[in-house]
Scaffold this motif. Structure first.
Motif, PDB file in Angstrom:
ATOM      1  N   PRO A   1      29.052 -42.614 -37.007  1.00  0.00           N
ATOM      2  CA  PRO A   1      28.733 -43.000 -35.635  1.00  0.00           C
ATOM      3  C   PRO A   1      27.456 -43.831 -35.565  1.00  0.00           C
ATOM      4  CG  PRO A   1      28.378 -40.638 -35.970  1.00  0.00           C
ATOM      5  CD  PRO A   1      28.966 -41.167 -37.230  1.00  0.00           C
ATOM      6  N   ASN A   2      27.359 -44.529 -34.431  1.00  0.00           N
ATOM      7  CA  ASN A   2      26.282 -45.503 -34.312  1.00  0.00           C
ATOM      8  C   ASN A   2      24.985 -44.860 -33.846  1.00  0.00           C
ATOM      9  OD1 ASN A   2      25.205 -48.135 -34.311  1.00  0.00           O
ATOM     10  ND2 ASN A   2      25.476 -48.274 -32.090  1.00  0.00           N
ATOM     11  N   ASN A   3      23.903 -45.240 -34.507  1.00  0.00           N
ATOM     12  CA  ASN A   3      22.560 -44.923 -34.033  1.00  0.00           C
ATOM     13  C   ASN A   3      22.066 -46.182 -33.311  1.00  0.00           C
ATOM     14  OD1 ASN A   3      19.880 -44.350 -33.650  1.00  0.00           O
ATOM     15  ND2 ASN A   3      19.327 -44.356 -35.815  1.00  0.00           N
ATOM     16  N   PRO A   4      21.698 -46.145 -32.040  1.00  0.00           N
ATOM     17  CA  PRO A   4      21.357 -44.969 -31.236  1.00  0.00           C
ATOM     18  C   PRO A   4      22.404 -44.530 -30.217  1.00  0.00           C
ATOM     19  CG  PRO A   4      20.453 -46.894 -30.164  1.00  0.00           C
ATOM     20  CD  PRO A   4      21.228 -47.382 -31.373  1.00  0.00           C
ATOM     21  N   THR A   5      23.597 -45.132 -30.173  1.00  0.00           N
ATOM     22  CA  THR A   5      24.496 -44.817 -29.055  1.00  0.00           C
ATOM     23  C   THR A   5      25.335 -43.563 -29.290  1.00  0.00           C
ATOM     24  OG1 THR A   5      26.200 -46.252 -29.972  1.00  0.00           O
ATOM     25  CG2 THR A   5      24.697 -47.249 -28.372  1.00  0.00           C
ATOM     26  N   GLY A   6      25.466 -43.124 -30.545  1.00  0.00           N
ATOM     27  CA  GLY A   6      26.252 -41.926 -30.861  1.00  0.00           C
ATOM     28  C   GLY A   6      27.753 -42.161 -30.879  1.00  0.00           C
TER      29      GLY A   6
END
Ligand SMILES: Cc1ncc(COP(=O)(O)O)c(C=O)c1O
Length: 341
Positions: A146-151
């Protein structure tokens, strides 16, 4: 040199609740403390430069041979190793934006040019736009999942569209720093899908679910050719003997890692639910943090949290990332967030 972007770390203030760096809130794993003590005296010597036992333990954990594993001082060093191996001056590096803030720095240090592809309106990687962003000059694609910072995370169909859409001579690095917090039914482990692709590397870390952020150990899983290239680009001895021993012990504490990850996932869902009920937009998260896309209100919101004794991570003009802590820490954050809404 003055044009290099700088990494902005999460703040630390004694006495404050720290929800700014996506660390484990539960402290050292029980099996690790004794190992650190036992190995402390060894720090007067250089460590095993090849991290042999650690690499064997990671390889066994994933059911692959040691020639499929390269390590580094945190997965941020491993991402740097892969970029150093793949990117020459003025080559292009494609990644979504906003994503992990080290990618522009790693790209610039390798001499490359960042091609930043906007996330969708739902704060998810737009893999088709990323594929479209690949040119004859592209050497590397980072996908933070998953993407940091969007989760947010992409699933199997998107992963396949990305990897299938990129030429075989472009390295695709799938950064799974938050893998332990993912719902595996929704987001497959990328190495299980692409283990035999010559141009795919999957990075993992001991900094998050394994609670070893301060000791700096990360790794990648890739083909023997990519692994050999990454190893050549590792800073010699960058993974200390203490870190190697601790990471081996942490791998042995798998049940506790899983138990803690479940607690964090349950708290993540509770925190998100309460934030949504309070009127915040919060994209579904597959990581150990949540994202509040507050735009221009981000810096003021983070200041209000700080005034209430809670440190969160603002990305001014864009949003605020809040790490999931212990139940009490999350309650402290929710109380200040409700006042700041
Ligand atoms: C997506 C992502 N990748 C890699 C890292 C690097 O972690 P480490 O170098 O501690 O393994 C982080 C840390 O925040 C991250 O968020």
């Amino acid at each position: 040199m003055s044009t290099l972007p700088a990494y902005v770390p999460g703040r630390k203030i004694p006495g404050a609740v720290v929800l700014a760096s996506n660390e484990s809130p539960y402290g050292l794993l029980p099996g690790v403390a004794a190992v650190l003590e036992a190995h402390a005296a060894g720090v007067s010597r250089y460590p095993d430069m090849g991290s042999t036992q650690l690499i064997e333990a990671i390889a066994a954990h994933h059911g692959v041979g040691p020639d499929r594993v390269a390590v580094g001082a945190g997965s941020v060093e491993v991402c740097g190793e892969l970029a150093a191996a793949a990117v020459d001056t003025d080559d292009e590096v494609v990644f979504g934006w906003r994503a992990f803030e080290a990618y522009p720095i790693i790209t610039a240090v390798a001499g490359g040019k960042a091609v930043m592809v906007p996330l969708t309106a739902n704060h998810v990687h737009d893999v088709d736009a990323m594929v479209a962003g690949v040119t004859g000059r592209t050497r590397l694609v980072f996908l933070c999942n998953p993407n940091n910072p969007t989760g947010t995370a992409v699933g199997e169909a998107e992963l396949r569209r990305l990897v299938d859409g990129v030429p075989e001579d472009v390295l695709v690095v799938i950064d799974e720093a938050y893998r332990e917090y993912v719902d595996p039914a929704a987001v497959p482990d990328a190495f299980s899908l692409f283990a035999d692709r010559p141009n795919v590397a999957v990075t993992r870390t001991f900094s998050k679910a394994y609670a070893l952020a301060g000791l700096r150990v990360g790794y990648c899983l890739a083909t023997p050719e990519v692994v050999a290239a990454a190893r050549k680009c590792q800073v010699p001895f960058s993974v200390s003997g203490l870190a190697q021993a601790a990471a081996i012990a942490a791998l042995g504490d798998r049940e506790e890692v899983t138990r803690r990850a479940k607690l964090t996932i349950a708290e993540r869902e509770r925190v998100r639910g309460e934030l949504v009920a309070a009127g915040f937009e919060v994209p579904p998260s597959q990581a150990n943090f949540v994202w509040l896309p507050l735009g221009e209100r981000s810096a003021a919101f983070a200041e209000a949290c700080l005034a209430g004794g809670v440190i969160v991570r603002p990305f001014p003009g864009d949003g605020v990332r809040v790490t999931i802590g212990t139940d009490e820490e999350n309650d402290a954050f929710l109380a200040v967030a409700r006042r700041a809404v």
